[in-house]
Scaffold this active site. Structure first.
Site, PDB file in Angstrom:
ATOM      1  N   LYS A 297       0.723  -1.305  -0.081  1.00  0.00           N
ATOM      2  CA  LYS A 297       0.230   0.133  -0.050  1.00  0.00           C
ATOM      3  C   LYS A 297       0.969   1.217  -0.098  1.00  0.00           C
ATOM      4  CE  LYS A 297      -4.566  -2.053   1.168  1.00  0.00           C
ATOM      5  NZ  LYS A 297      -5.513  -2.461   2.162  1.00  0.00           N
ATOM      6  N   ARG A 332      -3.081 -10.203   5.204  1.00  0.00           N
ATOM      7  CA  ARG A 332      -3.712 -10.257   3.603  1.00  0.00           C
ATOM      8  C   ARG A 332      -2.209  -9.704   2.964  1.00  0.00           C
ATOM      9  NH1 ARG A 332      -5.773  -6.853  -0.142  1.00  0.00           N
ATOM     10  NH2 ARG A 332      -7.445  -7.678  -1.472  1.00  0.00           N
TER      11      ARG A 332
HETATM   12  C1  7PJ Z   1      -8.303  -4.688   1.680  1.00  0.00           C
HETATM   13  C2  7PJ Z   1      -9.241  -5.668   1.120  1.00  0.00           C
HETATM   14  C3  7PJ Z   1      -7.859  -4.680   3.206  1.00  0.00           C
HETATM   15  C4  7PJ Z   1      -9.414  -6.321   3.585  1.00  0.00           C
HETATM   16  C5  7PJ Z   1      -8.226  -4.704  -0.427  1.00  0.00           C
HETATM   17  C6  7PJ Z   1      -5.440  -3.557  -1.752  1.00  0.00           C
HETATM   18  C7  7PJ Z   1      -6.823  -2.760  -2.097  1.00  0.00           C
HETATM   19  N1  7PJ Z   1      -9.784  -6.425   2.069  1.00  0.00           N
HETATM   20  N2  7PJ Z   1      -9.337  -5.514  -0.047  1.00  0.00           N
HETATM   21  N3  7PJ Z   1      -8.273  -5.574   3.686  1.00  0.00           N
HETATM   22  N4  7PJ Z   1      -7.555  -4.050   0.505  1.00  0.00           N
HETATM   23  N5  7PJ Z   1     -10.245  -7.206   4.337  1.00  0.00           N
HETATM   24  O1  7PJ Z   1      -5.325  -5.038  -1.674  1.00  0.00           O
HETATM   25  O2  7PJ Z   1      -4.639  -2.932  -1.619  1.00  0.00           O
HETATM   26  O3  7PJ Z   1      -6.833  -3.942   3.519  1.00  0.00           O
HETATM   27  S1  7PJ Z   1      -8.278  -4.145  -1.990  1.00  0.00           S
END
Ligand code: 7PJ
Length: 355
Positions: A297, A332
């Site tokens: 990010k 994640r």
């Molecule tokens: C997240 C997500 C996050 C959860 C995305 C990216 C943008 N789901 N989906 N947490 N970010 N739970 O992957 O940078 O931070 S999409």
């Protein structure tokens, strides 16, 4: 102050055998079944704008006769039941599978069904406990995707993942997509809108028996980075997630099926993000497993460079470890193999022994 809201932010962490010994000696308390112990906590009392703060040693916390504090302490210390069938005694890795032509970091690379399936299988064999399949980019500034388009992106991928040795998660804000994904074998409904975007999402999750990840975001993806403001970002994120957990439970979603996520980058400046990360342990007071998604990010480049998302891997490992060090149960990430190695070596180093 009898009715003031209480928050508890565990600090002073111990790991491995030291943690177990300190808990047995009543010098520390266990942190949410993570194997980590904490020796003190910041007790925060009142509203985000005017909260009073003081540090208390764990021994003193454990002796308190305040009923609210005792209940909060129980939430912070209790082991978490397995989430979507996965034990939470060590951090789980969720690998990201984007099936979007416009995703910010690997968009266009895995935009065909075939490539997404291969990518998911690679993440699973690299040690992903969960693979998170998403067909709508929710990065800052992105446009919404129509339901039919999203379904046509993710469903063939989910069907191609039958038999995969990892739990399948669907990253969507739409109830219909979650329902279809559940039929195709998904066990987790990961929703960056915390089941608020679609009025049918709470019912969809409850009826399909899906475990849910409730993420905090301020505003819609298109505009969320336009000057977000908070009095106290950590306390406000806590309050929001607490409300969404209550809404999910009221809709019939079992507490054991709920995880919470502070939503790194979703309506947060660099300072907000760093304050959230530094205060992450506060969120254990929600009493559910915590997920942190910080991989690649933008805030990483704000701290120390890494202009392109792909060049932010070292920072991504660092933030994954910082989150794990505060007991985050699910990470994640894009690079599963690298994160797995970083986590294993960190764990072995703080434990003083291998797995
Ligand atoms: C997240 C997500 C996050 C959860 C995305 C990216 C943008 N789901 N989906 N947490 N970010 N739970 O992957 O940078 O931070 S999409």
């Amino acid at each position: 102050m009898a009715d003031a809201k209480l928050y508890l932010r565990p600090i002073g962490f111990l790991y491995g055998d030291t943690a177990a010994t300190a808990v047995a000696a009543r010098l520390a308390l266990p942190l949410a079944g993570s194997g980590i112990a904490f020796t003190a906590a910041e007790l925060i009392e009142g509203a985000p704008r005017s909260a009073k703060r003081r540090l208390m040693p764990s021994q003193e916390l454990a002796r308190s006769r305040d009923a609210d504090l005792a209940q909060l302490l129980k939430r912070v210390t209790a082991p978490r039941p397995p989430f979507a069938g996965l034990s939470l005694t060590r951090p789980l890795i969720m690998g990201i599978v984007n099936v979007t032509p416009d995703s910010f970091s690997d968009g266009g690379m895995f935009d065909t069904t075939e490539e997404a399936i291969v990518h998911a299988a690679e993440l699973a064999s690299a040690g992903a406990d969960i693979v998170d399949v998403g067909g709508e980019s929710t990065r800052p500034g992105s446009d919404a995707v129509e339901e039919d388009e999203e379904l046509s992106r993710v469903l063939p991928v989910l069907e191609g993942l039958a038999g995969l040795h990892a739990t399948i998660s669907i990253d969507t804000r739409k109830a219909s997509v979650a329902r279809a994904a559940a039929k195709a074998g998904a066990k987790i409904f990961n929703d960056v809108s915390a089941l608020t975007f679609d009025r049918d999402s709470l019912a969809a999750a409850a009826e399909a028996g899906l475990s849910v990840i409730l993420m905090h975001a301020k505003g819609a993806p298109k505009t969320m980075q336009d000057d977000p403001r908070y009095d106290d970002v950590a306390l406000e994120v806590f309050d929001y997630l607490e409300d969404r957990i209550a809404a999910a439970e009221a809709a019939g979603i079992d507490r054991a099926h709920i995880a919470a996520d502070p939503g790194i980058g979703f309506g947060k400046t660099l300072d907000h993000t760093l304050a959230l990360l530094a205060n992450l342990s506060l969120l254990h007071g929600l009493g559910v497993p915590l997920l942190v998604g910080a991989s690649r990010k933008r805030f990483i480049s704000g701290v120390s460079g890494g202009e392109t998302p792909q060049s932010r891997e070292p920072g991504s490992y660092a933030v994954a470890l910082a989150a794990a060090a505060q007991g985050a149960q699910i990470l994640r990430v894009h690079d599963v193999a690298g994160t797995r190695q970083a986590l294993s070596v960190w764990q072995a180093s703080v434990d003083g022994k291998g797995a």
